[in-house]
Design an enzyme around this catalytic site. Structure first.
Site, PDB file in Angstrom:
ATOM      1  N   LYS A 133     -13.685  -9.953   6.240  1.00  9.30           N
ATOM      2  CA  LYS A 133     -12.426  -8.299   5.860  1.00  9.30           C
ATOM      3  C   LYS A 133     -13.932  -7.584   5.482  1.00  9.30           C
ATOM      4  O   LYS A 133     -15.097  -7.587   4.896  1.00  9.30           O
ATOM      5  CB  LYS A 133     -12.423  -9.002   4.693  1.00  9.30           C
ATOM      6  CG  LYS A 133     -10.863  -9.350   4.675  1.00  9.30           C
ATOM      7  CD  LYS A 133     -10.160  -7.779   4.249  1.00  9.30           C
ATOM      8  CE  LYS A 133      -8.116  -9.278   4.663  1.00  9.30           C
ATOM      9  NZ  LYS A 133      -7.582  -8.193   4.377  1.00  9.30           N
ATOM     10  N   GLY A 153       0.908  -0.983  -0.421  1.00  6.69           N
ATOM     11  CA  GLY A 153      -0.616   0.533  -0.027  1.00  6.69           C
ATOM     12  C   GLY A 153       0.771   0.977   0.073  1.00  6.69           C
ATOM     13  O   GLY A 153       0.710   1.989  -0.731  1.00  6.69           O
ATOM     14  N   ASN A 154       2.064   0.811   0.762  1.00  4.96           N
ATOM     15  CA  ASN A 154       2.545   2.208   0.494  1.00  4.96           C
ATOM     16  C   ASN A 154       3.597   3.371  -0.391  1.00  4.96           C
ATOM     17  O   ASN A 154       3.933   3.677  -0.736  1.00  4.96           O
ATOM     18  CB  ASN A 154       4.017   1.863   2.123  1.00  4.96           C
ATOM     19  CG  ASN A 154       4.840   1.887   1.448  1.00  4.96           C
ATOM     20  OD1 ASN A 154       4.824   0.449   0.964  1.00  4.96           O
ATOM     21  ND2 ASN A 154       6.194   2.047   1.899  1.00  4.96           N
ATOM     22  N   LYS A 167      -2.776 -10.565  -1.238  1.00  3.96           N
ATOM     23  CA  LYS A 167      -2.179  -9.883  -2.757  1.00  3.96           C
ATOM     24  C   LYS A 167      -0.586 -11.248  -3.066  1.00  3.96           C
ATOM     25  O   LYS A 167      -0.366 -10.645  -3.256  1.00  3.96           O
ATOM     26  CB  LYS A 167      -1.861  -8.682  -3.162  1.00  3.96           C
ATOM     27  CG  LYS A 167      -1.352  -7.631  -1.855  1.00  3.96           C
ATOM     28  CD  LYS A 167      -0.223  -6.905  -2.397  1.00  3.96           C
ATOM     29  CE  LYS A 167       0.742  -6.740  -1.072  1.00  3.96           C
ATOM     30  NZ  LYS A 167       0.441  -6.750   0.130  1.00  3.96           N
ATOM     31  N   LYS A 215       2.562 -11.619   4.726  1.00  4.61           N
ATOM     32  CA  LYS A 215       3.447 -12.737   3.969  1.00  4.61           C
ATOM     33  C   LYS A 215       4.277 -13.660   4.208  1.00  4.61           C
ATOM     34  O   LYS A 215       4.806 -14.137   3.283  1.00  4.61           O
ATOM     35  CB  LYS A 215       3.924 -11.019   4.218  1.00  4.61           C
ATOM     36  CG  LYS A 215       3.383  -9.462   3.477  1.00  4.61           C
ATOM     37  CD  LYS A 215       4.193  -8.757   3.869  1.00  4.61           C
ATOM     38  CE  LYS A 215       3.556  -7.294   3.560  1.00  4.61           C
ATOM     39  NZ  LYS A 215       1.819  -7.203   3.187  1.00  4.61           N
TER      40      LYS A 215
HETATM   41  P1  ADP Z   1       1.970  -3.948   3.006  1.00  4.35           P
HETATM   42  O1  ADP Z   1       0.226  -2.760   2.077  1.00  4.35           O
HETATM   43  O2  ADP Z   1       2.590  -3.629   2.469  1.00  4.35           O
HETATM   44  O3  ADP Z   1       1.031  -5.479   2.791  1.00  4.35           O
HETATM   45  P2  ADP Z   1       0.688  -4.183   5.430  1.00  4.35           P
HETATM   46  O4  ADP Z   1       0.324  -3.122   6.365  1.00  4.35           O
HETATM   47  O5  ADP Z   1      -0.115  -5.324   5.258  1.00  4.35           O
HETATM   48  O6  ADP Z   1       1.360  -3.019   4.912  1.00  4.35           O
HETATM   49  O7  ADP Z   1       2.097  -5.010   5.672  1.00  4.35           O
HETATM   50  C1  ADP Z   1       3.309  -4.061   6.553  1.00  4.35           C
HETATM   51  C2  ADP Z   1       3.629  -3.850   8.084  1.00  4.35           C
HETATM   52  O8  ADP Z   1       2.987  -5.416   8.964  1.00  4.35           O
HETATM   53  C3  ADP Z   1       5.024  -2.573   7.834  1.00  4.35           C
HETATM   54  O9  ADP Z   1       4.392  -1.432   8.086  1.00  4.35           O
HETATM   55  C4  ADP Z   1       4.836  -3.230   9.962  1.00  4.35           C
HETATM   56  O10 ADP Z   1       4.463  -2.635  10.507  1.00  4.35           O
HETATM   57  C5  ADP Z   1       3.631  -4.598  10.161  1.00  4.35           C
HETATM   58  N1  ADP Z   1       4.667  -5.614  10.572  1.00  4.35           N
HETATM   59  C6  ADP Z   1       3.663  -6.907  11.467  1.00  4.35           C
HETATM   60  N2  ADP Z   1       4.529  -7.758  12.169  1.00  4.35           N
HETATM   61  C7  ADP Z   1       5.803  -7.587  11.546  1.00  4.35           C
HETATM   62  C8  ADP Z   1       6.919  -8.277  12.287  1.00  4.35           C
HETATM   63  N3  ADP Z   1       7.050  -9.100  12.301  1.00  4.35           N
HETATM   64  N4  ADP Z   1       8.138  -7.352  11.412  1.00  4.35           N
HETATM   65  C9  ADP Z   1       7.876  -6.339  10.258  1.00  4.35           C
HETATM   66  N5  ADP Z   1       6.758  -5.638  10.241  1.00  4.35           N
HETATM   67  C10 ADP Z   1       5.974  -6.175  10.492  1.00  4.35           C
HETATM   68 MG    MG Z   2      -1.093  -5.970   3.664  1.00  5.67          MG
END
Ligand code: ADP
Ligand code: MG
Length: 318
Positions: free
Chosen positions: A134, A14-15, A218, A281
């Site tokens: 969701k 998303g970023n 995704k 992820k």
């Molecule tokens: P995206 O849009 O890239 O899918 P998400 O917000 O779903 O982004 O996932 C990324 C976020 O996951 C990071 O901003 C962080 O705050 C969070 N996060 C949760 N657990 C962890 C972890 N163990 N290590 C790093 N980041 C983590």
């Molecule tokens: Mg995400």
């Protein structure tokens, strides 16, 4: 894929598309995509051919909200969720492909970028359909929620005192319907934007497929694509440079490298990766590597180049 080519699937978070709550206009999104395009073209310049998957949560939220308001105020027809998904794939793909092409031209790289509106088949017997979870669209009053449930068959839940919301299932991806087209494009050297928002969920209905109100993760859909095209690398670009153990806790520890076995053990412990953000992820990466994938990296857009050189990011290997 010929021997010397290196192919990666990059799932952009998303970023990469919306920087923050104060930068959400179409122009802001375009500028965010432009910034992301630079990092992606750096990677292409290093010799990678890439297929790009991306999220679409906030963008689908905007499309739905427009639809809701136009319906309420002007009596316009509403947009079903699968169509919101396809609209978002088109708009996000447009911003990415134009910016990637501009960046390629600027550097004299003779390649093009193109977007595939991508349907992903899901299984109607996936347990997710039994427990839609969701949240989608705006908050509603209880009366409106009740009416939607009765008239439109929506699943609705009360969200901790903040009001009622529609919820939809998040089933696992089973099949990328446009896979052969995507493969041919990647084979031809086209930077291919696909499985946007995890793909438009469709279910088989006799000889046909049709859209269904659901959302696909995704990270899972992009991981599946990486397996299907036998990618050399699955790179998840998000807003952290590395994955942490005990994330957000006093004993937090950044991880440079882990094996599948280690990643599974950490998932099992349940305390390291937040649900709904990092957990999917890591699960997607474990699945990718267990299905024949060779390597995965998690990092943020600005560190992609350094991560590819092994200088940063979290590297996950079989
Ligand atoms: P995206 O849009 O890239 O899918 P998400 O917000 O779903 O982004 O996932 C990324 C976020 O996951 C990071 O901003 C962080 O705050 C969070 N996060 C949760 N657990 C962890 C972890 N163990 N290590 C790093 N980041 C983590
Ligand atoms: Mg995400």
């Amino acid at each position: 894929m010929s021997e010397e080519r290196k192919v990666a699937v990059v799932a952009i978070g998303g970023n990469s598309l919306i920087r923050d709550k104060d930068h959400q206009t179409v122009e802001d999104q375009y500028l965010a995509a432009k910034e992301t395009a630079k990092h992606l073209v750096n990677m292409i310049e290093q010799g990678w051919d890439i297929a790009i998957g991306h999220g679409n949560g906030p963008q689908v939220g905007f499309i739905l909200r427009r639809s809701e308001i136009a319906h309420r105020v002007e009596g316009m027809h509403e947009l079903p969720l699968d169509v919101c998904g396809s609209d978002s794939q088109g708009a996000i793909g447009y911003a990415l492909q134009q910016n990637i092409q501009n960046e390629l031209r600027k550097r004299g790289i003779d390649k093009i970028a193109a977007t595939v509106i991508t349907q992903v088949r899901v299984d109607p017997n996936d347990p997710a359909f039994q427990e839609p979870s969701k949240p989608i669209g705006s908050f509603m009053e209880q009366k409106e929620a009740q009416r939607r449930k009765e008239e439109d068959g929506w699943d609705v839940v009360e969200d901790a005192g903040r009001g009622w919301r529609r919820v939809v299932p998040s089933p696992l991806p089973q099949e990328i319907m446009e896979l052969e087209a995507v493969k041919a494009m990647i084979e031809s050297g086209t930077i291919t934007i696909t499985v946007g928002g995890g793909g438009i969920p469709v279910i088989r209905d006799g000889d046909e497929v049709r859209g269904t109100a659901a959302v696909i993760d995704k990270d899972f859909a992009s991981g599946m694509l990486a397996n299907e095209i036998d990618a050399d690398l699955y790179l998840i670009s998000t807003d952290v440079e590395k994955v942490a153990l005990n994330f957000g806790k006093p004993d937090q520890e950044w991880v440079d490298q882990m094996t599948v076995a280690e990643a599974k053990a950490y998932l099992e412990e349940g305390t390291h990766f937040a649900k709904g953000s990092m957990e999917p992820k890591i699960k997607a990466i474990v699945h990718f590597l267990e299905s024949g994938g060779k390597k995965a990296i998690v990092t943020n857009p600005e560190n992609i180049g350094r991560a590819l050189q092994g200088e940063t990011g979290t590297h996950i290997v079989p």
